[in-house]
Design a protein around this motif. Structure first.
Motif: not given
Length: 724
Positions: A350-367
């Motif tokens: 769950s921690s890995v998935d949460h970090q991954g989703n958060t980072n993916m969201k940040t990647f979207g914002e950076l994109s």
């Protein structure tokens, strides 16, 4: 340039909101333009900041609302030109300013601001009154000319009117009033008197030079801006790979711990079966003994036999019940640990998935930010290119200052590297907690105060006392007074194995009872650093290692005998009473150099680590080495042979010129650290200051240690030291 102008006509001069030609275009600080009526609702509903509908860049809201933004005269003129070109190209029927008839238009005079028919066009160009209008007429042939440039279009327009006197053409610019076009009268006598006045050509050239410098700096960042999406995609891909690898590593840890649980469960089941078999065996033996006893005693002991059999079976049943209970508790414990392990696995995922989703969201914002940044970059380049292509001085002084201001922020944004994408491509989580924690070593000595009664402490002393330990008398007995200390040298087999001690105060040996003493020191034990006592000039056993100056390590103890590894003898055997502990004191513990020098003479031994304290011509202060040999033939001075690290080789030194650092002898399991970088085949096995454990002793010079990436390897003792 012609193709560029056509492209601008089709794509560049339409409002992004209404998708129609600009009407009274307003220019935002980000250089995006909108119709005044289209952008007004956005400005009116904003509080303190206005956000650009395209690039989302925020700017301060003007005090007078949408009218506070500059009107883009350049864009308005080009839009006007496009509309006029369409009218002239289509030869629409308009009212001619020459004959006032409704005829097909053939041209447009920018000086008269009106359409001209074909007949009046010739008169307009050749008449003496309007001959100077010729340079400001847009004719049908100019419209059809595919090579018409923005520079040509700029030459058709007339200079703007004075802001104070509309009937006069502007001749100069007021720099203090944001390059406002004014006439000479305003600049010298009226509202702009005393302001900074500049000629339009000079001011336009200066503004062009500034914008060209900004464009050059901006083009240098072209690769950084356009290459960022690729970096972002690479980091996103790295994140996905990291998530997969992290989950695989956690799954491997989980499977490993589950394997431990299964192994422990099998051991528990096997142990239970073993205990039950042992109980059954004991039961059979007891029953068999009782059967033989019954046969001997015949019927007279039947009642006693039956009772004993019952008691034996009852005891066996109790033991079975106890083992079943213990096995049940073990199984419950393993079940709980298994459940905890599964929960920990779920939490880790769950921690890995949460970090991954958060980072993916940040990647979207950076994109999104990257997309907006590229749009702003392309828009700025297109706008500046359009203005520069027009080569109109009035357009330059009106638009280029704002573009220069906008370019600074755009250049800063273009230089931004976004270093956080490297961290966003990774996920971290704690490792699976081992289900079985390592057992801590119990303390070797427990004080008398930790026991409830003297009987309990006496039992502890009987179980733990061994030869070499130091005892203290708790009760006066047979000449030994309370507080006297002595060393255990043997046990009295004819007197309940009571200890025989060498008492310091008495100077002799005497037997004492376990109940009258307490343990104060473990004494010499396996691993202790020792040397022969000076009084043991004739050791009772092998004499090869009997050098009082040699320091060794105890490897085995058998009652009152011991085995010691010396540098000159690897298996010396003798009595525990013939050796003594080697303890070290620092120079700071002594009042003067002479006291410490005497201590060094009495304490120094082969294998000790030393440091030069006084220069002697060969070695310098601070040099370190290991004692290899000693010569005390000179009564006044002890000469010591040392293997020095810095000069290299062995050299003799006086005991008064050195200080003792410690004992070089180490044992298996000791934690040591590297005194220097340890390398092999060009690779660093252990960096200076890093720690590891000794896994084996090769000889007096070398040992084996565990390197993190290389396993067990042999190194020299001089390369390591005991870690504090």
């Amino acid at each position: 340039m012609a193709a560029q102008l056509v492209e601008l006509e089709e794509n560049f001069f339409n409002c992004p909101i209404c998708l129609d030609s600009f009407k009274d275009p307003k220019l935002l600080p980000c250089l995006h333009r909108y119709c005044r009526g289209c952008v007004k609702p956005e400005v009116d509903k904003s509080d303190d900041k206005v956000k650009c509908p395209l690039c989302k860049q925020e700017c301060d809201k003007p005090t007078d609302g949408v009218d506070g933004f500059k009107t883009d005269f350049h864009t308005r003129n080009v839009v006007e030109y496009i509309q006029l070109k369409k009218s002239v190209a289509a030869e629409e029927v308009r009212k001619c300013i020459g004959c006032s008839n409704e005829l097909q238009v053939a041209a447009f005079c920018f000086k008269c601001r009106g359409f001209i028919c074909r007949k009046c066009h010739e008169i307009h160009e050749n008449s003496g009154m309007t001959r100077d209008h010729k340079e400001h007429i847009l004719a049908l042939k100019d419209v059809k000319d595919k090579h018409l440039t923005l520079e040509k279009l700029g030459s058709l327009k007339e200079a703007p009117s004075c802001s104070e006197h509309p009937e006069k053409l502007a001749e100069i610019c007021c720099v203090d009033c944001d390059n406002l076009p004014i006439c000479v009268v305003c600049g010298q006598y009226e509202n702009h008197k005393g302001h900074t006045i500049r000629g339009v050509r000079e001011l336009a050239a200066e503004e062009r030079k500034k914008i060209e410098h900004s464009m050059k700096a901006l083009r240098e960042q072209d690769g950084n801006v356009r290459g960022f999406p690729a970096k972002l995609a690479e980091a996103r891909k790295s994140l996905e790979v990291n998530i997969t690898e992290t989950k695989a590593r956690i799954r491997s840890q989980y499977n490993k711990e589950v394997g431990k649980l299964n192994e422990k469960e099998r051991e528990s089941v096997g142990l239970l079966a073993k205990h039950k078999a042992e109980i059954d065996r004991k039961e059979r033996e007891v029953v068999a003994d009782l059967n033989r006893q019954r046969e001997r005693e015949l019927k007279t002991v039947n009642d006693k036999y039956d009772k004993c059999v019952s008691e034996a079976k009852a005891k066996a049943a109790d033991e079975r019940g106890g083992k079943d209970t213990a096995a049940s508790k073990t199984k419950d414990m393993l079940t709980k640990k298994r459940s905890y392990l599964e929960n920990e696995l779920s939490d880790s995922f769950s921690s890995v998935d949460h970090q991954g989703n958060t980072n993916m969201k940040t990647f979207g914002e950076l994109s999104d930010q990257s997309t907006h940044r590229i749009q702003r970059y392309d828009n700025f380049v297109a706008v500046v290119t359009s203005v520069l292509a027009s080569r109109d001085h009035w357009t330059d002084v009106s638009c280029l200052p704002d573009m220069n201001v906008s370019s600074k922020q755009l250049i800063e944004d273009a230089k931004k590297e976004f270093p956080e994408i490297a961290a966003l491509s990774k996920v971290t989580t704690k490792a699976i907690t081992p289900v079985f924690a390592p057992k801590a070593n119990p303390s070797p000595i427990i004080n008398r105060d930790d026991f409830k009664s003297d009987a309990d402490y006496e039992k502890y002393v009987k179980e733990h006392l061994r030869i070499g330990m130091t005892l203290r008398c708790r009760k006066a007995n047979q000449g030994v007074q309370e507080g006297d200390t002595g060393k255990v040298i043997e046990f009295d087999w004819w007197n309940n194995l009571n200890p025989i001690c060498q008492w310091q105060r008495l100077g002799g040996t005497l037997v004492v009872s376990y109940s009258d003493v307490e343990i104060v020191d473990q004494g010499i034990r396996v691993g202790s650093k020792v040397r022969l006592q000076r009084s043991a000039v004739n050791p009772s056993r092998d004499q090869e290692g009997g050098n009082p100056r040699s320091v060794g390590r105890v490897t085995a103890i058998n009652r009152k005998n011991c085995t010691v590894v010396f540098s000159t003898e690897k298996h010396w055997k003798g009595l525990l009473s013939e050796v003594e502990h080697v303890s070290l004191l620092r120079r700071s513990a002594f009042q003067d150099d002479s006291s410490y020098s005497a201590y060094v003479r009495d304490t120094i031994g082969v294998g000790m680590a030393v440091r030069c304290y006084k220069d002697d011509g060969v070695t310098k202060v601070g040099d370190t080495g290991t004692v290899t040999r000693m010569d005390d033939s000179d009564l006044g001075q002890l000469r010591i042979e040392v293997g020095w690290q810095r000069p290299g080789g062995t050299h003799w030194a006086k005991h008064s010129n050195i200080e003792i650092l410690g004992l070089r002898l180490l044992s298996v399991g000791d934690t040591v650290r590297a005194k220097e970088d340890i390398t092999a085949y060009g690779a660093t096995l252990l960096a200076k200051g890093d720690t590891t454990k000794i896994t084996g002793i090769v000889d007096d010079r070398k040992c084996r240690v565990n390197f993190p990436d290389w396993g067990n390897c042999e190194i020299l003792f001089c390369q390591i030291e005991l870690s504090p």
